[in-house]
Write a protein that holds these residues in place. Structure first.
Motif, PDB file in Angstrom:
ATOM      1  N   HIS A 288       3.237  63.800 -64.010  1.00  0.00           N
ATOM      2  CA  HIS A 288       4.691  63.751 -63.810  1.00  0.00           C
ATOM      3  C   HIS A 288       5.366  65.071 -64.238  1.00  0.00           C
ATOM      4  O   HIS A 288       6.266  65.570 -63.553  1.00  0.00           O
ATOM      5  CB  HIS A 288       5.265  62.576 -64.612  1.00  0.00           C
ATOM      6  CG  HIS A 288       6.739  62.384 -64.465  1.00  0.00           C
ATOM      7  ND1 HIS A 288       7.307  61.786 -63.361  1.00  0.00           N
ATOM      8  CD2 HIS A 288       7.773  62.738 -65.271  1.00  0.00           C
ATOM      9  CE1 HIS A 288       8.626  61.770 -63.509  1.00  0.00           C
ATOM     10  NE2 HIS A 288       8.939  62.350 -64.654  1.00  0.00           N
TER      11      HIS A 288
ATOM     12  N   HIS B 235       8.013  67.933 -62.382  1.00  0.00           N
ATOM     13  CA  HIS B 235       9.272  68.545 -62.823  1.00  0.00           C
ATOM     14  C   HIS B 235       9.161  70.075 -62.820  1.00  0.00           C
ATOM     15  O   HIS B 235      10.093  70.773 -62.413  1.00  0.00           O
ATOM     16  CB  HIS B 235       9.654  68.060 -64.227  1.00  0.00           C
ATOM     17  CG  HIS B 235      10.316  66.714 -64.235  1.00  0.00           C
ATOM     18  ND1 HIS B 235      11.501  66.464 -63.584  1.00  0.00           N
ATOM     19  CD2 HIS B 235       9.951  65.533 -64.813  1.00  0.00           C
ATOM     20  CE1 HIS B 235      11.852  65.196 -63.762  1.00  0.00           C
ATOM     21  NE2 HIS B 235      10.921  64.609 -64.495  1.00  0.00           N
TER      22      HIS B 235
ATOM     23  N   SER C 246      13.967  65.843 -70.432  1.00  0.00           N
ATOM     24  CA  SER C 246      14.355  64.589 -69.783  1.00  0.00           C
ATOM     25  C   SER C 246      14.471  63.498 -70.827  1.00  0.00           C
ATOM     26  O   SER C 246      14.563  63.788 -72.023  1.00  0.00           O
ATOM     27  CB  SER C 246      13.330  64.229 -68.712  1.00  0.00           C
ATOM     28  OG  SER C 246      12.165  63.783 -69.354  1.00  0.00           O
TER      29      SER C 246
ATOM     30  N   HIS D  32      10.765  63.676 -72.604  1.00  0.00           N
ATOM     31  CA  HIS D  32      10.153  64.883 -73.183  1.00  0.00           C
ATOM     32  C   HIS D  32      11.118  66.062 -73.225  1.00  0.00           C
ATOM     33  O   HIS D  32      12.081  66.126 -72.461  1.00  0.00           O
ATOM     34  CB  HIS D  32       8.886  65.267 -72.407  1.00  0.00           C
ATOM     35  CG  HIS D  32       9.101  65.391 -70.933  1.00  0.00           C
ATOM     36  ND1 HIS D  32       9.352  66.595 -70.329  1.00  0.00           N
ATOM     37  CD2 HIS D  32       9.162  64.464 -69.951  1.00  0.00           C
ATOM     38  CE1 HIS D  32       9.544  66.394 -69.051  1.00  0.00           C
ATOM     39  NE2 HIS D  32       9.442  65.104 -68.785  1.00  0.00           N
TER      40      HIS D  32
ATOM     41  N   ASP E  49      14.082  62.006 -61.639  1.00  0.00           N
ATOM     42  CA  ASP E  49      12.785  61.696 -61.032  1.00  0.00           C
ATOM     43  C   ASP E  49      12.880  61.535 -59.514  1.00  0.00           C
ATOM     44  O   ASP E  49      13.757  60.829 -59.008  1.00  0.00           O
ATOM     45  CB  ASP E  49      12.213  60.428 -61.675  1.00  0.00           C
ATOM     46  CG  ASP E  49      11.823  60.682 -63.123  1.00  0.00           C
ATOM     47  OD1 ASP E  49      11.802  61.856 -63.529  1.00  0.00           O
ATOM     48  OD2 ASP E  49      11.542  59.706 -63.836  1.00  0.00           O
TER      49      ASP E  49
HETATM   50 ZN    ZN Z   1      10.928  62.716 -65.272  1.00  0.00          ZN
END
Ligand code: ZN
Ligand code: KG4
Length: 352
Positions: A111, A115, A139, A142, A314
């Motif tokens: 993921h 990003h 985000s 994280h 996302d």
């Molecule tokens: Zn994300």
């Protein structure tokens, strides 16, 4: 190379079709966020149930809006982790079934690598980003600072030691009586507020690392709210100066802390050509303006954010982009993979 990608790691169900990692044909996103307004956060089982309901309609919509249909798709990509396991499994099982049915290569994507690739979306080959790149990826889950020499090679030079930046916005909004998700609602309330109204201590000022910390700011906000005395009734209404001032001061402290670390990294890594801001928090316009201001210090510095707000939070287009670059840089990109809720960051970018 046309890639169809699926992203289902949390409360968004997204399917995108992207050419050569940059040209987005379609990027359909269904979000179950509204269902979590009352709880102030995502409920994993409920998010997985919404993924099941949304995945096929979103897939059909994406395919219908990208001309060419299945015969034009060269490969399928999917977020393999990290995230909520139930949500991830809906996406990965769908992708595995489609790859098997249509005889397409399947690429599992971290993921975070998605990003990190989101700043390539919508660019053209002549104006694509140039390495080495310093990327702040912030985000709800994280807050990481990456120094990369290619898409898949680089070093994680800093990370949060407690909450993530988006989490600080979300928890701060709950304390201020503002709706979930907290980032956009704090940013909105802050528009009419005075960022200097309340002093917040910027975290880790003297720390030598590039790490982040947000739990102190959260406590700072809690005590500030406790001490407003009989003005407490004004909290929760962005129309009142108190809520607006608290939101602006809290947002200011989070963003100054984030930008402090970027400045420090710029001093330690003078070769950096570009600074990228990615992840949900990169939608924040105040943060964007602070990072853009860094160009006044280094005139050759290129500063980039994802080109649309949909590419900040996302989305599947970023997963398709990451898959394209993974295929270019890694021989084993199409190997089998495990779906994992807690995939380490070393699986996204290899240390050099
Ligand atoms: Zn994300
Ligand atoms: O990347 P993302 O969609 O999902 C995760 O992987 O976590 O990021 C969501 C996070 C939330 O914490 C949300 O409050 C934050 O991004 N966010 C913002 C803004 N828009 C979303 N934070 C600050 N300012 C914004 N405008």
């Amino acid at each position: 190379m046309r890639i169809l990608a699926i992203e289902s790691s949390c409360d968004e169900t997204s399917v995108a079709v992207v050419d050569n990692g940059i040209a987005v044909h379609t990027n359909i996103i269904a979000s179950s966020m509204a269902a979590f307004k009352a709880s102030g956060g995502v409920i994993p089982e409920e998010a997985a149930r919404k993924q099941v309901e949304s995945i096929l309609p979103v897939l059909h919509l994406a395919l219908a809006s990208a001309d060419g249909g299945w015969s034009s798709i060269d490969a399928i990509a999917v977020t393999k982790g990290p995230g909520l396991l139930g949500s991830l499994l809906v996406g990965t099982m769908t992708a595995r079934a489609l790859a098997s049915m249509h005889q397409k290569p399947l690429i599992g994507v971290h993921h975070t690598l998605g990003h990190l690739s989101s700043t390539w979306l919508g660019t053209d080959a002549a104006h694509a980003p140039a390495f080495p790149i310093l990327t702040l990826s912030a985000s709800g889950g994280h807050t990481d600072l990456w120094m990369r020499t290619s898409h898949t090679h680089g070093t994680l030079i800093g990370h949060t030691i407690d909450d993530a930046a988006g989490e600080a916005f979300d928890k701060g909004a709950t304390m201020l009586g503002l709706p979930y998700p907290g980032g956009p609602s704090i940013a909105k309330a802050a528009e009419t507020g005075n960022k200097d109204a309340f002093p917040f201590t910027i975290p880790l000022k003297k720390e030598k690392t590039f790490n982040f910390s947000f739990s102190g700011l959260k406590t700072n906000l809690r005590y500030t709210i406790r001490d407003v005395g009989d003005r407490k009734s004004e909290i929760g209404d962005p129309g009142h100066a108190l809520t607006a001032d608290l939101a602006a001061s809290f947002q200011n402290a989070i963003c100054i802390h984030l930008v402090d670390r970027i400045k420090k990294a710029l001093e330690s890594y003078p070769d950096i050509k570009e600074i990228h801001l990615v992840g949900g928090v990169s939608a924040n316009t105040f943060l964007r303006s602070l990072v853009t201001d860094l160009r006044s210090q280094i005139s050759t510095l290129v500063v980039r954010f994802p080109q649309t707000l949909a590419f900040c939070t996302d989305n599947a287009a970023m997963i398709a982009s990451a898959a394209y670059f993974l295929m270019q840089e890694e021989k084993n990109a199409t190997d089998t993979f495990e779906t994992s809720a807690s995939l380490p960051l070393t699986n996204a970018v290899r240390d050099v």
